[in-house]
Design an enzyme around this catalytic site. Structure first.
Site, PDB file in Angstrom:
ATOM      1  N   LYS A  55       1.157  -1.104  -0.084  1.00 20.97           N
ATOM      2  CA  LYS A  55      -0.075   0.227  -0.232  1.00 20.97           C
ATOM      3  C   LYS A  55       0.763   1.370   0.292  1.00 20.97           C
ATOM      4  O   LYS A  55       1.544   1.550  -0.298  1.00 20.97           O
ATOM      5  CB  LYS A  55      -0.956  -0.401   1.039  1.00 20.97           C
ATOM      6  CG  LYS A  55      -1.718  -1.215   1.695  1.00 20.97           C
ATOM      7  CD  LYS A  55      -2.818  -1.399  -0.002  1.00 20.97           C
ATOM      8  CE  LYS A  55      -4.008  -0.754   0.375  1.00 20.97           C
ATOM      9  NZ  LYS A  55      -4.941  -0.539  -0.811  1.00 20.97           N
ATOM     10  N   HIS A  99      -2.114   3.384  -7.180  1.00 22.02           N
ATOM     11  CA  HIS A  99      -3.567   4.140  -7.186  1.00 22.02           C
ATOM     12  C   HIS A  99      -3.172   5.292  -7.674  1.00 22.02           C
ATOM     13  O   HIS A  99      -3.639   6.729  -6.912  1.00 22.02           O
ATOM     14  CB  HIS A  99      -3.854   4.142  -5.800  1.00 22.02           C
ATOM     15  CG  HIS A  99      -4.195   2.627  -5.156  1.00 22.02           C
ATOM     16  ND1 HIS A  99      -4.701   1.308  -6.378  1.00 22.02           N
ATOM     17  CD2 HIS A  99      -4.295   1.651  -3.972  1.00 22.02           C
ATOM     18  CE1 HIS A  99      -5.301   0.400  -5.261  1.00 22.02           C
ATOM     19  NE2 HIS A  99      -4.758   0.637  -4.090  1.00 22.02           N
TER      20      HIS A  99
END
Length: 359
Positions: A77, A95
């Protein structure tokens, strides 16, 4: 392969219990000649001692910032906000290619430092299929949480568990009311996981995929009690739920779980919310149930690290797929495509790349 140095970093998010590499696969890399440094981590599901036993070097949490220049940093992440310049190649879910909030700032950090993002979401084969993914477990947990919420058994804060324990809580108990459920994206990895969870809970879901969503039957969608979105859109498509749908007099829908969590992106197929939920507050109410109103309340679950709730199972599956790609790490094939996609994203934002190293 003898020159490859991988650096497995600690995850800064306190609820991130997963790891992209489990010790048994770390051993495969070490045995093949890869240097593998593993940072200590208080929340990683697997203890540092198992990595040491597999032949890995050990380093303090967060020490990747001073890792050797050619080390490839691997995680899952988001990175911490510092340093401002990222000098290494990083493998993780960035992302950053769908105009998500913070995407441009992240890419500019790479450009400033001369590093590069090898985004795991874009590690694909020649036909564009993901080579390592948490999709099954994301879908499984998304549907599981939706079931528990619908049955009034979802307790906050959420805590990691095992599949055996979770399955036991999913099974229908005396007094549980029947409800209907629909999974959109039912044929993909996440959709398959969602279907398995629903069936464990004694619910046979309606399964929709491309054929059923080209001309979406919106009244039929709203007539279900539970909706799990497992679609990962790659091009903009009409949304599945709109604000006006939430106030439709015929709406029966009570629980929505967005597994994909593309909030803030132009590819978001559920533009009815503007922020994700989390382990502390897993459910957000989108519509109340006024007294004497025929409308049921409408609750949203949108957690962007669902598989971390089953950290051992999801890490083991993901690592088994990723290690095969790391054993073939190089400038061509999937990793070369990752680098090309990073450079494309930089160009799209008008970012000057600087002197990027080659994979």
């Amino acid at each position: 392969m003898t020159e490859l140095h991988l650096w497995l970093r600690h995850e800064v998010r306190s609820t991130e219990r997963r790891t992209p590499l489990v010790p048994s696969d770390a051993r495969r890399l070490v045995d093949s000649g890869v240097t593998l440094t593993v940072e200590e981590s208080p929340q990683r599901i697997l203890p540092i001692e198992e990595y040491e036993a597999a032949g890995c070097r050990v380093a303090p949490a967060g020490s990747w910032v001073s890792a050797p220049h050619r080390a490839v940093v691997i995680g899952l992440k988001e990175l911490p906000d510092e340093p401002a310049e990222l000098t290494h190649q990083h493998i993780f879910f960035g992302h950053a290619y769908k105009r998500q909030p913070g995407a441009e700032a992240l890419l500019r950090r790479f450009a400033a430092g001369g590093g590069a993002l090898l985004d795991l979401e874009y590690l694909v084969d020649d036909d564009g299929r993901r080579l390592a993914a948490f999709g099954f477990w994301a879908g499984y947990l998304g549907a599981a949480l939706a079931v528990l919420q619908q049955r009034g058994r979802l307790a906050a804060p959420l805590t990691p568990t095992s599949k055996e324990v979770l399955d036991e809580t999913l099974r229908r108990a005396d007094g549980d009311e029947e409800f209907t459920a629909v999974v959109i994206g039912a044929l993909g990895r996440s959709g398959r996981g969602a279907r398995v969870a629903f069936r464990t809970a004694g619910v046979e879901p309606t399964c929709w995929d491309l054929a059923e969503t080209r001309d979406l039957d919106r009244p039929a969608l709203l007539a279900h009690d539970v909706f799990v979105n497992a679609v990962l859109a790659t091009t903009p498509i009409p949304p599945f739920l709109r604000e006006q749908d939430l106030d439709d007099p015929a709406r029966r829908l009570r629980t929505v779980c967005d597994v994909t969590c593309d909030v803030g992106s132009e590819l978001n197929v559920l533009p009815v919310y503007d922020r994700t939920t989390d382990w502390e507050h897993p459910v957000r109410r989108l519509r109340e149930n006024p007294p004497h109103s025929p409308h049921p309340p409408l609750d949203l679950i949108a957690i962007d690290n669902l598989p971390s709730l089953l950290p051992r199972e999801s890490s083991t599956d993901f690592s088994a797929a990723l290690v095969l790609q790391l054993l073939e790490f190089g400038a061509d094939g999937p990793w070369g495509r990752c680098l090309d996609r990073f450079r494309q994203a930089c160009r799209e934002l008008g970012i000057t790349e600087g002197e990027f190293r080659h994979v």
